[in-house]
Write a protein that holds these residues in place. Structure first.
Motif, PDB file in Angstrom:
ATOM      1  N   LEU A  56       0.803  -1.174   0.111  1.00 50.47           N
ATOM      2  CA  LEU A  56       0.005   0.069   0.038  1.00 50.47           C
ATOM      3  C   LEU A  56       0.748   1.136  -0.029  1.00 50.47           C
ATOM      4  O   LEU A  56       0.489   2.316  -0.658  1.00 50.47           O
ATOM      5  CB  LEU A  56      -1.081  -0.109   1.177  1.00 50.47           C
ATOM      6  CG  LEU A  56      -2.058  -1.040   1.046  1.00 50.47           C
ATOM      7  CD1 LEU A  56      -2.878  -1.065   2.556  1.00 50.47           C
ATOM      8  CD2 LEU A  56      -3.044  -0.749  -0.038  1.00 50.47           C
ATOM      9  N   PHE A  57       1.822   1.398   0.505  1.00 51.00           N
ATOM     10  CA  PHE A  57       2.909   2.428   0.857  1.00 51.00           C
ATOM     11  C   PHE A  57       3.345   2.638  -0.381  1.00 51.00           C
ATOM     12  O   PHE A  57       3.602   3.733  -1.377  1.00 51.00           O
ATOM     13  CB  PHE A  57       3.974   2.205   1.826  1.00 51.00           C
ATOM     14  CG  PHE A  57       4.782   3.307   1.861  1.00 51.00           C
ATOM     15  CD1 PHE A  57       4.696   4.447   2.462  1.00 51.00           C
ATOM     16  CD2 PHE A  57       6.293   3.204   1.401  1.00 51.00           C
ATOM     17  CE1 PHE A  57       5.410   5.506   2.415  1.00 51.00           C
ATOM     18  CE2 PHE A  57       6.971   4.376   1.410  1.00 51.00           C
ATOM     19  CZ  PHE A  57       6.615   5.473   1.920  1.00 51.00           C
ATOM     20  N   VAL A  58       3.837   1.607  -1.380  1.00 51.11           N
ATOM     21  CA  VAL A  58       4.437   1.664  -2.564  1.00 51.11           C
ATOM     22  C   VAL A  58       3.634   2.070  -3.627  1.00 51.11           C
ATOM     23  O   VAL A  58       3.617   2.822  -4.530  1.00 51.11           O
ATOM     24  CB  VAL A  58       5.083   0.384  -2.989  1.00 51.11           C
ATOM     25  CG1 VAL A  58       5.572   0.223  -4.517  1.00 51.11           C
ATOM     26  CG2 VAL A  58       6.460  -0.061  -2.123  1.00 51.11           C
ATOM     27  N   GLY A  59       2.118   1.455  -3.532  1.00 51.29           N
ATOM     28  CA  GLY A  59       0.972   1.957  -4.306  1.00 51.29           C
ATOM     29  C   GLY A  59       0.824   3.589  -4.340  1.00 51.29           C
ATOM     30  O   GLY A  59       0.469   4.105  -5.160  1.00 51.29           O
ATOM     31  N   GLY A  60       0.783   3.818  -3.079  1.00 53.01           N
ATOM     32  CA  GLY A  60       0.611   5.499  -2.692  1.00 53.01           C
ATOM     33  C   GLY A  60       1.681   6.316  -3.644  1.00 53.01           C
ATOM     34  O   GLY A  60       1.555   7.365  -3.869  1.00 53.01           O
ATOM     35  N   LEU A  61       2.928   5.909  -3.135  1.00 51.99           N
ATOM     36  CA  LEU A  61       4.038   6.448  -3.800  1.00 51.99           C
ATOM     37  C   LEU A  61       3.830   6.515  -5.329  1.00 51.99           C
ATOM     38  O   LEU A  61       4.069   7.465  -6.190  1.00 51.99           O
ATOM     39  CB  LEU A  61       5.262   5.940  -3.423  1.00 51.99           C
ATOM     40  CG  LEU A  61       5.916   6.142  -1.979  1.00 51.99           C
ATOM     41  CD1 LEU A  61       7.269   5.443  -1.932  1.00 51.99           C
ATOM     42  CD2 LEU A  61       5.829   7.567  -1.556  1.00 51.99           C
ATOM     43  N   ALA A  62       3.291   5.618  -5.895  1.00 52.72           N
ATOM     44  CA  ALA A  62       3.162   5.374  -7.376  1.00 52.72           C
ATOM     45  C   ALA A  62       2.146   6.188  -7.809  1.00 52.72           C
ATOM     46  O   ALA A  62       2.253   6.673  -8.789  1.00 52.72           O
ATOM     47  CB  ALA A  62       2.930   3.873  -7.769  1.00 52.72           C
ATOM     48  N   PHE A  63       1.017   6.192  -7.097  1.00 55.14           N
ATOM     49  CA  PHE A  63      -0.078   6.832  -7.459  1.00 55.14           C
ATOM     50  C   PHE A  63       0.337   8.450  -7.497  1.00 55.14           C
ATOM     51  O   PHE A  63      -0.103   9.284  -8.387  1.00 55.14           O
ATOM     52  CB  PHE A  63      -1.255   6.687  -6.631  1.00 55.14           C
ATOM     53  CG  PHE A  63      -2.487   7.515  -6.828  1.00 55.14           C
ATOM     54  CD1 PHE A  63      -3.287   7.081  -7.783  1.00 55.14           C
ATOM     55  CD2 PHE A  63      -2.787   8.640  -6.083  1.00 55.14           C
ATOM     56  CE1 PHE A  63      -4.495   7.970  -8.235  1.00 55.14           C
ATOM     57  CE2 PHE A  63      -4.139   9.509  -6.271  1.00 55.14           C
ATOM     58  CZ  PHE A  63      -4.884   9.028  -7.184  1.00 55.14           C
ATOM     59  N   GLY A  64       1.033   9.063  -6.396  1.00 55.62           N
ATOM     60  CA  GLY A  64       1.360  10.248  -6.568  1.00 55.62           C
ATOM     61  C   GLY A  64       2.545  10.788  -7.542  1.00 55.62           C
ATOM     62  O   GLY A  64       2.260  11.802  -8.083  1.00 55.62           O
ATOM     63  N   TYR A  65       3.262   9.785  -7.985  1.00 55.77           N
ATOM     64  CA  TYR A  65       4.201  10.179  -8.804  1.00 55.77           C
ATOM     65  C   TYR A  65       3.582  10.115 -10.224  1.00 55.77           C
ATOM     66  O   TYR A  65       4.027  10.920 -11.148  1.00 55.77           O
ATOM     67  CB  TYR A  65       5.522   9.121  -8.616  1.00 55.77           C
ATOM     68  CG  TYR A  65       6.598   9.196  -9.927  1.00 55.77           C
ATOM     69  CD1 TYR A  65       7.419  10.163  -9.493  1.00 55.77           C
ATOM     70  CD2 TYR A  65       6.660   8.493 -10.921  1.00 55.77           C
ATOM     71  CE1 TYR A  65       8.530  10.591 -10.469  1.00 55.77           C
ATOM     72  CE2 TYR A  65       7.741   8.595 -11.678  1.00 55.77           C
ATOM     73  CZ  TYR A  65       8.397   9.732 -11.354  1.00 55.77           C
ATOM     74  OH  TYR A  65       9.629   9.990 -12.544  1.00 55.77           O
ATOM     75  N   TYR A  66       3.056   9.161 -10.496  1.00 53.23           N
ATOM     76  CA  TYR A  66       2.543   9.139 -11.908  1.00 53.23           C
ATOM     77  C   TYR A  66       1.084   9.597 -12.098  1.00 53.23           C
ATOM     78  O   TYR A  66       0.654   9.909 -13.361  1.00 53.23           O
ATOM     79  CB  TYR A  66       2.261   7.504 -12.274  1.00 53.23           C
ATOM     80  CG  TYR A  66       3.544   6.938 -12.435  1.00 53.23           C
ATOM     81  CD1 TYR A  66       4.468   6.812 -13.551  1.00 53.23           C
ATOM     82  CD2 TYR A  66       3.975   5.777 -11.493  1.00 53.23           C
ATOM     83  CE1 TYR A  66       5.536   6.052 -13.703  1.00 53.23           C
ATOM     84  CE2 TYR A  66       5.097   5.326 -11.619  1.00 53.23           C
ATOM     85  CZ  TYR A  66       5.887   5.392 -12.691  1.00 53.23           C
ATOM     86  OH  TYR A  66       7.151   4.695 -12.810  1.00 53.23           O
TER      87      TYR A  66
END
Length: 299
Positions: A169-179
């Motif tokens: 979930l943390f990695v998914g949040g980072l990816a959502f914010g970045y992309y």
């Protein structure tokens, strides 16, 4: 016997009594003399010197230290040292290969620097952020090793089962914010500024903007795990979450406004997935409660 002997003895006794009466009484004079001596001439009694208490022997102070506490602090120090070492290793690796991944971070945007030191500041900030993201799994593992002995059986089972989900979930949040959040909000703000200004973005401000649109979102994506953990320890229920749903939406809106750039588009982009995660949390907690009810009846 001499008839005159008794008479002579009586005469001698009478003479002795007369002589005693004629003698002066020296005892009375002595007492009067003693009373007439002024009190000032009398020797004053010497004051008694205060007696000093004997010196106490120094007592050895023995501090009772719990060996378990020392072991606990020692273990904490070891885990912190491991976390710092892992972070430094990733930081050095990322900083030394900055020319390879730098174009992916800047997305080809034209950035400027205002001083030579700003270059180092930008490189250091971006490298530290990426090193932190890469070291999160290891840091979580070290923290898990530290807190595991102090957890109850229910808490330990929960964290052991959902640790992979926390990381994902943390990695998914980072990816959502970045992309998603970062490019949309960046382009929107730049176009808005070009209407009246010559927009020039400094490297320092871009790094700040990039971190603002990635790290907080990664933390917000942990909402389902937090709700599930509170439900597991009996603090939160699905009925409570449904009851405060409206207030939760307002709170999420305020949080999204605080952690995102000051534009409506970015806030809306983050608020929509946050509402989705809240509803997903209610669904997960409800399913967990239904699964636990048959287990309680069976036991």
């Amino acid at each position: 016997m001499d008839p005159h002997s008794d008479q002579n003895r009586k005469d001698l006794n009478s003479l002795d009594k007369k002589e005693e009466a004629a003698l002066p009484d020296h005892s009375a004079e002595t007492s009067s003399t003693t009373q007439s001596v002024p009190e000032k001439l009398k020797p004053e009694p010497k004051p008694e010197e205060p007696r000093m208490p004997p010196p106490e022997e120094p007592k050895e102070q023995k501090e009772d230290v719990d060996p378990a506490l020392i072991d606990h602090l020692t273990d904490l120090r070891k885990q912190l040292i491991k976390s710092v070492v892992v972070f430094l290793v990733f930081f050095i690796a990322v900083f030394s290969t900055i020319n390879l991944w730098f174009p992916y971070v800047t997305r080809g945007y034209t950035l400027i620097v205002l001083s030579p030191l700003e270059v180092i500041s930008f490189y250091t900030t971006i490298s530290a952020a990426m090193a932190f993201g890469l070291s999160v799994p290891f840091v979580c593992h070290f923290l898990w090793q530290f807190v595991k002995p102090g957890l109850t059986q229910k808490e330990g089972r929960f964290l052991s089962l959902y640790s992979p989900a926390i990381l994902l979930l943390f990695v998914g949040g980072l990816a959502f914010g970045y992309y998603v959040v970062n490019p949309l909000s960046y382009n929107f703000l730049v176009k808005l500024g070009k209407m009246n200004f010559d927009v020039m973005i400094t490297a320092k401000e871009y790094a700040r903007f990039l971190l603002m649109t990635t790290m907080p979102i990664g933390l917000l994506f942990e909402l389902p795990i937090v709700a599930l953990f509170l439900s597991a320890i009996g603090v939160l229920t699905s009925a409570t979450m449904k009851k405060v749903r409206k207030w939760s939406y307002v709170t999420l809106g305020v949080v999204s406004a605080l952690i995102t750039p000051p534009d409506f588009l970015s806030q809306l982009i983050i608020l929509i997935p946050m509402i989705g995660l809240y509803e997903a949390s209610i669904f997960i907690v409800t399913k967990t409660e239904k699964r636990l009810v048959p287990d309680a009846d069976a036991s």
